[in-house]
Design a protein around this motif. Structure first.
Motif, short mmCIF file in Angstrom:
data_model
loop_
_atom_site.label_atom_id
_atom_site.label_comp_id
_atom_site.label_asym_id
_atom_site.label_seq_id
_atom_site.Cartn_x
_atom_site.Cartn_y
_atom_site.Cartn_z
N LYS A 1 0.83 -1.20 0.00
CA LYS A 1 0.00 0.00 0.00
C LYS A 1 0.87 1.25 0.00
O LYS A 1 0.58 2.23 -0.69
CB LYS A 1 -0.92 0.00 1.22
CG LYS A 1 -1.88 1.14 1.24
CD LYS A 1 -2.85 1.04 2.42
CE LYS A 1 -3.83 2.20 2.40
NZ LYS A 1 -4.78 2.13 3.50
N ALA A 2 1.96 1.25 0.76
CA ALA A 2 2.82 2.42 0.86
C ALA A 2 3.69 2.62 -0.38
O ALA A 2 4.03 3.76 -0.72
CB ALA A 2 3.72 2.30 2.09
N ASN A 3 4.05 1.55 -1.06
CA ASN A 3 5.01 1.66 -2.17
C ASN A 3 4.43 1.37 -3.54
O ASN A 3 5.13 1.48 -4.53
CB ASN A 3 6.18 0.70 -1.92
CG ASN A 3 6.97 1.11 -0.71
OD1 ASN A 3 7.66 2.12 -0.74
ND2 ASN A 3 6.85 0.36 0.37
N PRO B 1 1.36 1.69 -6.69
CA PRO B 1 0.67 2.80 -7.35
C PRO B 1 -0.62 3.15 -6.61
O PRO B 1 -1.21 2.31 -5.92
CB PRO B 1 0.37 2.25 -8.75
CG PRO B 1 0.35 0.77 -8.57
CD PRO B 1 1.32 0.47 -7.47
N GLU B 2 -1.06 4.40 -6.74
CA GLU B 2 -2.29 4.82 -6.08
C GLU B 2 -3.50 4.10 -6.68
O GLU B 2 -4.45 3.81 -5.97
CB GLU B 2 -2.46 6.32 -6.18
CG GLU B 2 -1.43 7.08 -5.35
CD GLU B 2 -1.64 8.57 -5.39
OE1 GLU B 2 -2.73 9.02 -5.76
OE2 GLU B 2 -0.69 9.28 -5.05
N GLN B 3 -3.44 3.84 -7.96
CA GLN B 3 -4.51 3.11 -8.64
C GLN B 3 -3.88 2.00 -9.45
O GLN B 3 -2.75 2.13 -9.93
CB GLN B 3 -5.28 4.01 -9.60
CG GLN B 3 -6.07 5.10 -8.95
CD GLN B 3 -6.80 5.91 -10.02
OE1 GLN B 3 -6.61 5.72 -11.21
NE2 GLN B 3 -7.64 6.81 -9.57
N GLU B 4 -4.60 0.92 -9.60
CA GLU B 4 -4.12 -0.14 -10.47
C GLU B 4 -4.19 0.35 -11.91
O GLU B 4 -5.22 0.88 -12.34
CB GLU B 4 -5.00 -1.40 -10.33
CG GLU B 4 -4.77 -2.14 -9.04
CD GLU B 4 -3.39 -2.78 -8.98
OE1 GLU B 4 -2.91 -3.31 -9.99
OE2 GLU B 4 -2.79 -2.72 -7.90
#
Length: 52
Positions: A25-27, A29-32
């Motif tokens: 989650k931290a590393n 991408p924000e979206q798939e």
């Protein structure tokens, strides 16, 4: 993730899974990203293929 093999060996499966989820989650991408269409994929393959 930065853990040594010994640290991973001492973790339970649940602990490792929690660490992995948080790391992703931290590393990640924000979206798939969306997969390319078949035509886009073929265009990328053709662009990378060496013509002999």
């Amino acid at each position: 993730m930065g853990y040594t093999p010994d640290q991973i060996d001492r973790m339970s499966l649940w602990e490792f899974s929690a660490c992995q989820s948080a790391w992703m989650k931290a590393n990640g991408p924000e979206q798939e990203p969306e997969a390319p269409s078949l035509a886009e994929h073929q265009a990328m393959v053709n662009k990378m293929t060496v013509k002999v």
